[in-house]
Design a protein around this motif. Structure first.
Motif, PDB file in Angstrom:
ATOM      1  N   THR A   1       0.847  -1.195   0.000  1.00 37.12           N
ATOM      2  CA  THR A   1       0.000   0.000   0.000  1.00 37.12           C
ATOM      3  C   THR A   1       0.880   1.242   0.000  1.00 37.12           C
ATOM      4  OG1 THR A   1      -0.110   0.016   2.417  1.00 37.12           O
ATOM      5  CG2 THR A   1      -1.832  -1.185   1.236  1.00 37.12           C
ATOM      6  N   LEU A   2       0.349   2.287  -0.612  1.00 37.86           N
ATOM      7  CA  LEU A   2       1.121   3.520  -0.719  1.00 37.86           C
ATOM      8  C   LEU A   2       1.151   4.273   0.601  1.00 37.86           C
ATOM      9  CD1 LEU A   2       2.711   5.357  -2.588  1.00 37.86           C
ATOM     10  CD2 LEU A   2       0.587   6.443  -3.271  1.00 37.86           C
ATOM     11  N   GLY A   3       0.051   4.284   1.323  1.00 33.89           N
ATOM     12  CA  GLY A   3       0.019   4.970   2.612  1.00 33.89           C
ATOM     13  C   GLY A   3       1.063   4.392   3.541  1.00 33.89           C
ATOM     14  N   GLY A   4       1.930   5.232   4.064  1.00 30.06           N
ATOM     15  CA  GLY A   4       3.003   4.762   4.931  1.00 30.06           C
ATOM     16  C   GLY A   4       4.317   4.598   4.210  1.00 30.06           C
ATOM     17  N   THR A   5       4.276   4.405   2.884  1.00 32.74           N
ATOM     18  CA  THR A   5       5.524   4.296   2.136  1.00 32.74           C
ATOM     19  C   THR A   5       6.222   5.640   2.059  1.00 32.74           C
ATOM     20  OG1 THR A   5       4.586   2.524   0.788  1.00 32.74           O
ATOM     21  CG2 THR A   5       6.534   3.607  -0.069  1.00 32.74           C
ATOM     22  N   THR A   6       5.465   6.685   1.804  1.00 27.89           N
ATOM     23  CA  THR A   6       6.082   7.998   1.623  1.00 27.89           C
ATOM     24  C   THR A   6       5.262   9.121   2.236  1.00 27.89           C
ATOM     25  OG1 THR A   6       4.899   8.377  -0.439  1.00 27.89           O
ATOM     26  CG2 THR A   6       7.007   7.272  -0.595  1.00 27.89           C
ATOM     27  N   THR A   7       4.151   8.824   2.870  1.00 25.24           N
ATOM     28  CA  THR A   7       3.191   9.881   3.180  1.00 25.24           C
ATOM     29  C   THR A   7       2.997  10.117   4.673  1.00 25.24           C
ATOM     30  OG1 THR A   7       1.378   8.277   3.074  1.00 25.24           O
ATOM     31  CG2 THR A   7       1.928   9.445   1.053  1.00 25.24           C
ATOM     32  N   ASP A   8       3.908   9.655   5.501  1.00 30.46           N
ATOM     33  CA  ASP A   8       3.733   9.804   6.951  1.00 30.46           C
ATOM     34  C   ASP A   8       4.390  11.053   7.524  1.00 30.46           C
ATOM     35  OD1 ASP A   8       2.214   7.588   7.136  1.00 30.46           O
ATOM     36  OD2 ASP A   8       3.779   6.272   7.904  1.00 30.46           O
ATOM     37  N   GLY A   9       4.777  11.993   6.677  1.00 26.58           N
ATOM     38  CA  GLY A   9       5.404  13.212   7.169  1.00 26.58           C
ATOM     39  C   GLY A   9       6.913  13.083   7.254  1.00 26.58           C
ATOM     40  N   GLU A  10       7.562  14.193   7.554  1.00 27.89           N
ATOM     41  CA  GLU A  10       9.013  14.229   7.593  1.00 27.89           C
ATOM     42  C   GLU A  10       9.541  13.725   8.935  1.00 27.89           C
ATOM     43  OE1 GLU A  10      11.214  15.014   4.994  1.00 27.89           O
ATOM     44  OE2 GLU A  10       9.262  14.568   4.101  1.00 27.89           O
ATOM     45  N   PRO A  11      10.668  12.993   8.913  1.00 28.67           N
ATOM     46  CA  PRO A  11      11.264  12.539  10.178  1.00 28.67           C
ATOM     47  C   PRO A  11      11.755  13.728  11.011  1.00 28.67           C
ATOM     48  CG  PRO A  11      12.193  11.394   8.265  1.00 28.67           C
ATOM     49  CD  PRO A  11      11.411  12.539   7.741  1.00 28.67           C
ATOM     50  N   GLU A  12      11.919  13.482  12.275  1.00 31.78           N
ATOM     51  CA  GLU A  12      12.467  14.511  13.159  1.00 31.78           C
ATOM     52  C   GLU A  12      13.925  14.794  12.783  1.00 31.78           C
ATOM     53  OE1 GLU A  12      11.128  16.339  15.636  1.00 31.78           O
ATOM     54  OE2 GLU A  12       9.175  15.511  15.050  1.00 31.78           O
ATOM     55  N   PRO A  13      14.340  16.063  12.825  1.00 32.79           N
ATOM     56  CA  PRO A  13      15.747  16.377  12.530  1.00 32.79           C
ATOM     57  C   PRO A  13      16.690  15.612  13.453  1.00 32.79           C
ATOM     58  CG  PRO A  13      14.415  18.380  12.614  1.00 32.79           C
ATOM     59  CD  PRO A  13      13.541  17.264  13.117  1.00 32.79           C
ATOM     60  N   GLY A  14      17.804  15.145  12.860  1.00 33.03           N
ATOM     61  CA  GLY A  14      18.814  14.457  13.656  1.00 33.03           C
ATOM     62  C   GLY A  14      18.585  12.982  13.841  1.00 33.03           C
ATOM     63  N   THR A  15      17.482  12.434  13.298  1.00 31.78           N
ATOM     64  CA  THR A  15      17.232  10.998  13.393  1.00 31.78           C
ATOM     65  C   THR A  15      17.734  10.300  12.134  1.00 31.78           C
ATOM     66  OG1 THR A  15      14.995  11.282  12.475  1.00 31.78           O
ATOM     67  CG2 THR A  15      15.233  11.341  14.873  1.00 31.78           C
ATOM     68  N   LEU A  16      17.978   9.016  12.247  1.00 28.37           N
ATOM     69  CA  LEU A  16      18.591   8.260  11.160  1.00 28.37           C
ATOM     70  C   LEU A  16      17.552   7.928  10.088  1.00 28.37           C
ATOM     71  CD1 LEU A  16      21.409   7.148  10.499  1.00 28.37           C
ATOM     72  CD2 LEU A  16      20.688   4.971  11.502  1.00 28.37           C
ATOM     73  N   VAL A  17      17.854   8.325   8.836  1.00 27.90           N
ATOM     74  CA  VAL A  17      16.914   8.131   7.732  1.00 27.90           C
ATOM     75  C   VAL A  17      17.673   7.698   6.482  1.00 27.90           C
ATOM     76  CG1 VAL A  17      15.238   9.828   8.574  1.00 27.90           C
ATOM     77  CG2 VAL A  17      17.078  10.564   7.040  1.00 27.90           C
ATOM     78  N   THR A  18      16.929   7.241   5.503  1.00 31.75           N
ATOM     79  CA  THR A  18      17.518   6.932   4.205  1.00 31.75           C
ATOM     80  C   THR A  18      18.037   8.208   3.560  1.00 31.75           C
ATOM     81  OG1 THR A  18      15.369   7.189   3.118  1.00 31.75           O
ATOM     82  CG2 THR A  18      15.984   4.978   3.821  1.00 31.75           C
ATOM     83  N   SER A  19      19.177   8.114   2.922  1.00 35.92           N
ATOM     84  CA  SER A  19      19.698   9.263   2.193  1.00 35.92           C
ATOM     85  C   SER A  19      18.932   9.427   0.885  1.00 35.92           C
ATOM     86  CB  SER A  19      21.182   9.075   1.878  1.00 35.92           C
ATOM     87  OG  SER A  19      21.619  10.060   0.952  1.00 35.92           O
ATOM     88  N   PRO A  20      18.495  10.639   0.553  1.00 38.01           N
ATOM     89  CA  PRO A  20      17.770  10.837  -0.699  1.00 38.01           C
ATOM     90  C   PRO A  20      18.654  10.711  -1.930  1.00 38.01           C
ATOM     91  CG  PRO A  20      18.217  12.956   0.328  1.00 38.01           C
ATOM     92  CD  PRO A  20      18.653  11.893   1.311  1.00 38.01           C
ATOM     93  N   TRP A  21      19.962  10.654  -1.738  1.00 38.73           N
ATOM     94  CA  TRP A  21      20.884  10.606  -2.865  1.00 38.73           C
ATOM     95  C   TRP A  21      21.222   9.172  -3.288  1.00 38.73           C
ATOM     96  CZ3 TRP A  21      20.183  15.357  -3.890  1.00 38.73           C
ATOM     97  CH2 TRP A  21      20.124  16.320  -2.871  1.00 38.73           C
ATOM     98  N   PHE A  22      20.655   8.185  -2.600  1.00 44.44           N
ATOM     99  CA  PHE A  22      20.902   6.777  -2.924  1.00 44.44           C
ATOM    100  C   PHE A  22      19.626   6.137  -3.438  1.00 44.44           C
ATOM    101  CE2 PHE A  22      24.647   7.604  -0.605  1.00 44.44           C
ATOM    102  CZ  PHE A  22      25.559   6.592  -0.868  1.00 44.44           C
TER     103      PHE A  22
END
Length: 377
Positions: free
Chosen positions: A273-294
């Motif tokens: 499902t698409l909901g949750g894949t990309t639509t849950d809002g932005e992560p908190e600053p300083g938390t570990l996330v996927t790099s958008p450049w990869f």
């Protein structure tokens, strides 16, 4: 009264699919009989928007034939309420499409199959979704075999495009060119959406039906509106920071859609499902996330993560781990993965944290998506 005043209000739902029916195939056969008699070309199939379930009131019945003799004419014929369009294929184009539909063979060290021209890929897609009317030599694979091969091919091509546009965004931002960054991120997200649709076995080449295809895909729901918000050219960003924020959000959505596609739709059509894949809002600053450049990619001989100027061999589980980092603590990510997949439930924590550290060391996971940008400036 305006020209559009009789149209229904726009809603995030798709109209019913309009696909090939018996009347379309009967019209095609009648035209073929009138043109070729009993000596039909050796390969004949019906495809196009109707075969994709995307027909509309003026859709032609697109018939594709192999022109061996060189004396067949491309033209339209009227049969009752339908227009039957005869489209010619050269023997070479037909052979290439059959080869593509026979199996996905692109390797990390040989990307020839992925690097076909768009015209060649379009013919292969049309053959993959086609209704075969005549195959004198018996060369066309069964429908599920050809759909699987083409689904994998399209996923690979979209991954290459997402990665390429991500690199363009990085270069444009480094050069302080906001316009190229904005457009490249938009194109990257379009390819990410296409990957999501492809994974759900929605095989098509061309941009005009993008939103309709999203709206008809099970599990999309409000994701249509979310994608519209990210793609639509609304208010112009007013600062470099606004531009960076928007393009990073688009790229992150594109790469996560790409990961979801190759993880869930490579071997079998996806039911994600698409909901949750990309639509849950932005992560908190300083938390570990996927790099958008990869961006992840899958070949016939393995997996990769492509970053700026370089790529890394990885495994499917590592791509799964990479895509799961949304700002949650590492142990919470492992617990969530374990609840979804027994393989992660039994994974030793040391192995999981070693994978995370490797991803951090190559900058595929980051606490600051803009850190790589700052390094380049």
């Amino acid at each position: 009264m305006s020209p559009n005043s009789t149209l229904p209000s726009l809603e995030p739902t798709a109209p019913p699919d309009v696909g090939l029916g018996a009347e379309h195939l009967d019209a095609a056969r009648a035209v073929l009989d009138s043109v070729f008699g009993e000596r039909w070309p050796r390969l004949v199939f019906v495809s196009g928007s109707l075969a994709a379930g995307l027909g509309h009131a003026w859709s032609d019945v697109d018939v594709y034939v192999v022109d061996d003799a060189g004396d067949i004419e491309s033209r339209a014929y009227r049969r009752g309420p339908h227009t039957v369009q005869i489209n010619l294929m050269t023997p070479a184009a037909a052979a290439a499409a059959v080869s593509t539909c026979t199996g996905f063979v692109a390797r990390s060290d040989d990307r020839t199959q992925l690097e076909q021209t768009e015209d060649a890929v379009r013919v292969a897609v049309r053959l993959a979704i086609a209704e075969i009317l005549h195959d004198a030599d018996g060369v066309v694979p069964p429908v599920q075999e050809r759909r699987t091969a083409v689904r994998r091919l399209l996923l690979g091509r979209h991954a290459l495009m997402v990665g390429s546009y991500a690199e363009d965004v990085l270069g444009a931002l480094t050069s302080r060119d906001p316009w190229t960054a904005l457009r490249s991120s938009e194109l990257a997200l379009e390819h990410g959406i296409e990957a999501y649709l492809t994974a759900h076995d929605d095989l098509y080449v061309g941009p005009k039906f993008l939103y309709r295809r999203l709206a008809r895909t099970p599990g999309v729901g409000t994701g249509v509106a979310a994608m519209w918000d990210l793609l639509a050219r609304g208010d112009l960003p007013t600062s470099p920071e606004d531009v960076t924020r928007l393009v990073v959000t688009r790229l992150r959505a594109a790469t996560l859609l790409m990961a979801d596609g190759i993880l869930s739709g490579f071997d079998e059509p996806s039911s994600s499902t698409l909901g949750g894949t990309t639509t849950d809002g932005e992560p908190e600053p300083g938390t570990l996330v996927t790099s958008p450049w990869f961006c992840p990619i899958r070949f016939s001989n393995g997996w990769g993560l492509a970053g700026p100027d370089r790529g890394f061999r990885v495994s499917g589980p590592v791509v799964r781990i990479w895509s799961a980092f949304d700002g949650s603590p590492a142990d919470a990510v492992l617990a969530r993965l374990g609840a979804e997949d027994e393989a992660f439930a039994s994974m030793p924590q040391a192995d999981f944290h070693a994978a995370v550290e490797h991803l951090r060391s190559i900058q595929a996971l980051t606490v600051d998506p803009c850190s790589l940008l700052e390094e380049r400036r």
